[in-house]
Design a protein around this motif. Structure first.
Motif, short mmCIF file in Angstrom:
data_model
loop_
_atom_site.label_atom_id
_atom_site.label_comp_id
_atom_site.label_asym_id
_atom_site.label_seq_id
_atom_site.Cartn_x
_atom_site.Cartn_y
_atom_site.Cartn_z
N ARG A 1 -50.96 -9.40 1.59
CA ARG A 1 -49.94 -9.32 2.62
C ARG A 1 -49.36 -7.91 2.67
NH1 ARG A 1 -47.16 -13.59 5.11
NH2 ARG A 1 -48.04 -15.09 3.64
N LEU A 2 -49.38 -7.28 3.84
CA LEU A 2 -48.89 -5.92 3.99
C LEU A 2 -47.40 -5.92 4.33
CD1 LEU A 2 -51.76 -4.28 6.08
CD2 LEU A 2 -51.43 -4.18 3.60
N ALA A 3 -46.71 -4.89 3.89
CA ALA A 3 -45.31 -4.73 4.28
C ALA A 3 -45.26 -4.56 5.80
CB ALA A 3 -44.72 -3.51 3.59
N PRO A 4 -44.20 -5.06 6.44
CA PRO A 4 -44.14 -5.02 7.91
C PRO A 4 -44.35 -3.63 8.50
CG PRO A 4 -42.41 -6.43 7.05
CD PRO A 4 -43.05 -5.78 5.86
N GLU A 5 -43.74 -2.59 7.91
CA GLU A 5 -43.89 -1.25 8.47
C GLU A 5 -45.32 -0.73 8.31
OE1 GLU A 5 -42.25 -0.82 4.25
OE2 GLU A 5 -41.93 -2.12 6.00
N VAL A 6 -45.98 -1.14 7.23
CA VAL A 6 -47.37 -0.74 7.02
C VAL A 6 -48.27 -1.44 8.02
CG1 VAL A 6 -49.30 -0.74 5.38
CG2 VAL A 6 -46.99 -0.23 4.58
N ARG A 7 -48.06 -2.75 8.19
CA ARG A 7 -48.86 -3.51 9.15
C ARG A 7 -48.68 -2.97 10.56
NH1 ARG A 7 -53.20 -6.31 8.93
NH2 ARG A 7 -52.42 -7.90 7.46
N ARG A 8 -47.44 -2.68 10.94
CA ARG A 8 -47.18 -2.16 12.28
C ARG A 8 -47.91 -0.84 12.51
NH1 ARG A 8 -43.37 -3.03 16.25
NH2 ARG A 8 -42.84 -1.22 17.53
N GLN B 1 -50.56 0.19 10.98
CA GLN B 1 -52.00 -0.09 11.02
C GLN B 1 -52.40 -0.57 12.41
OE1 GLN B 1 -53.26 -3.84 9.75
NE2 GLN B 1 -55.17 -3.15 8.80
N LEU B 2 -51.60 -1.47 12.98
CA LEU B 2 -51.93 -2.02 14.29
C LEU B 2 -51.88 -0.93 15.37
CD1 LEU B 2 -50.01 -5.43 14.14
CD2 LEU B 2 -52.48 -5.04 13.92
N ILE B 3 -50.93 -0.02 15.28
CA ILE B 3 -50.85 1.08 16.24
C ILE B 3 -52.09 1.96 16.15
CG2 ILE B 3 -49.59 3.19 16.83
CD1 ILE B 3 -47.02 1.68 15.97
N SER B 4 -52.51 2.26 14.91
CA SER B 4 -53.70 3.09 14.73
C SER B 4 -54.94 2.41 15.30
CB SER B 4 -53.89 3.39 13.24
OG SER B 4 -55.06 4.14 13.02
N VAL B 5 -55.10 1.13 15.00
CA VAL B 5 -56.25 0.39 15.52
C VAL B 5 -56.19 0.32 17.04
CG1 VAL B 5 -57.32 -1.90 15.64
CG2 VAL B 5 -56.60 -0.96 13.43
N ALA B 6 -54.99 0.06 17.58
CA ALA B 6 -54.85 -0.07 19.04
C ALA B 6 -55.23 1.23 19.74
CB ALA B 6 -53.42 -0.45 19.38
N ALA C 1 -56.47 -7.38 18.42
CA ALA C 1 -56.43 -8.30 17.30
C ALA C 1 -57.80 -8.37 16.60
CB ALA C 1 -56.03 -9.70 17.78
N ALA C 2 -58.87 -8.45 17.40
CA ALA C 2 -60.21 -8.52 16.82
C ALA C 2 -60.54 -7.26 16.02
CB ALA C 2 -61.24 -8.74 17.92
N ARG D 1 -54.04 -13.10 17.34
CA ARG D 1 -53.14 -12.70 18.42
C ARG D 1 -51.69 -13.01 18.05
NH1 ARG D 1 -53.55 -14.35 24.36
NH2 ARG D 1 -53.03 -16.33 23.40
N THR D 2 -51.49 -14.11 17.36
CA THR D 2 -50.13 -14.50 16.97
C THR D 2 -49.48 -13.41 16.12
OG1 THR D 2 -50.75 -16.83 17.00
CG2 THR D 2 -48.76 -16.24 15.79
N LEU D 3 -50.25 -12.82 15.22
CA LEU D 3 -49.68 -11.76 14.38
C LEU D 3 -49.36 -10.52 15.22
CD1 LEU D 3 -50.47 -10.84 10.81
CD2 LEU D 3 -50.44 -9.00 12.49
#
Length: 202
Positions: free
Chosen positions: A8-15, A17-22, A40-41, A47-49
């Motif tokens: 489980r990633l810390a919220p700021e780390v996950r966010r 990561q998602l920005i970089s992937v996006a 998401a893929a 998608r929920t996350l």
């Protein structure tokens, strides 16, 4: 290993990561061609996350834009801050700008260069980001010409910002031209007037 629970990633780390992937997905598919499902893929999440962190695709795009603008602004300010004279500061700032365009070209196309067909609130927010970047340049103009009033410094900075953006769009169609050449062309086009401004208001 298989069977182990996902870390489980810390919220700021996950966010982040998602920005970089996006950003990578927007570069690959374009703004219009990208769906939240694609992001998401690519991130290996549901998608929920995604919706836990972002309201919709527009918000994700704007976060990508904000992060890239912050990266570019920091590079320009850092480069200019290491130079001594106003001329060298301008040259260093242009150097950092064109290196960003060169090294992050596809992202620049989508996020800055009109490669994304954006409209509505996204276009309005993108315009605000562009304005803020020009105001960063205004700070450099005021440093070069301390006696210049703020309104004039802002106007000159927006002219510089617009010229840089249009030059970068041209350069994306002429990749055979070096970054160094682009810097010198911008200096040729802009420095004479700015030199006089700095001399009058130093």
């Amino acid at each position: 290993m298989a069977g182990q629970p996902r870390r489980r990633l810390a919220p700021e780390v996950r966010r982040a990561q998602l920005i970089s992937v996006a950003e990578d997905v927007f570069v690959r598919l374009g703004y219009q061609g990208t769906a939240v499902e694609d992001i998401a893929a690519a991130a290996g999440v549901t998608r929920t996350l995604i919706y836990k962190y972002f309201a919709d695709k527009d918000e994700i795009y704007l976060e990508c834009l904000r992060a890239a603008r912050a990266e570019l602004d920091a590079a320009v300010v850092t480069a200019a801050g290491g130079a001594q004279t106003p001329e060298d500061q301008l040259r260093a700032g242009f150097g950092a700008y064109f290196l960003f365009v060169r090294d992050r070209g596809s992202a620049w196309d989508v996020l800055f260069g009109g490669g994304a067909a954006i409209a509505g609130r996204v276009a309005e927010a993108a315009g605000r980001h562009r304005y803020e970047t020009a105001e960063v340049i205004a700070g450099l103009v005021r440093a070069a010409a301390p006696g210049l009033d703020e309104e004039s410094a802002s106007a000159y900075a927006h002219a510089i910002s617009g010229a840089g953006e249009q030059a970068a769009k041209w350069w994306r169609h002429h990749p055979e031209v070096t970054a160094e050449t682009m810097v010198e062309r911008m200096m040729d086009a802009l420095w004479t007037g700015l030199e006089r401004i700095a001399e009058r208001n130093g």
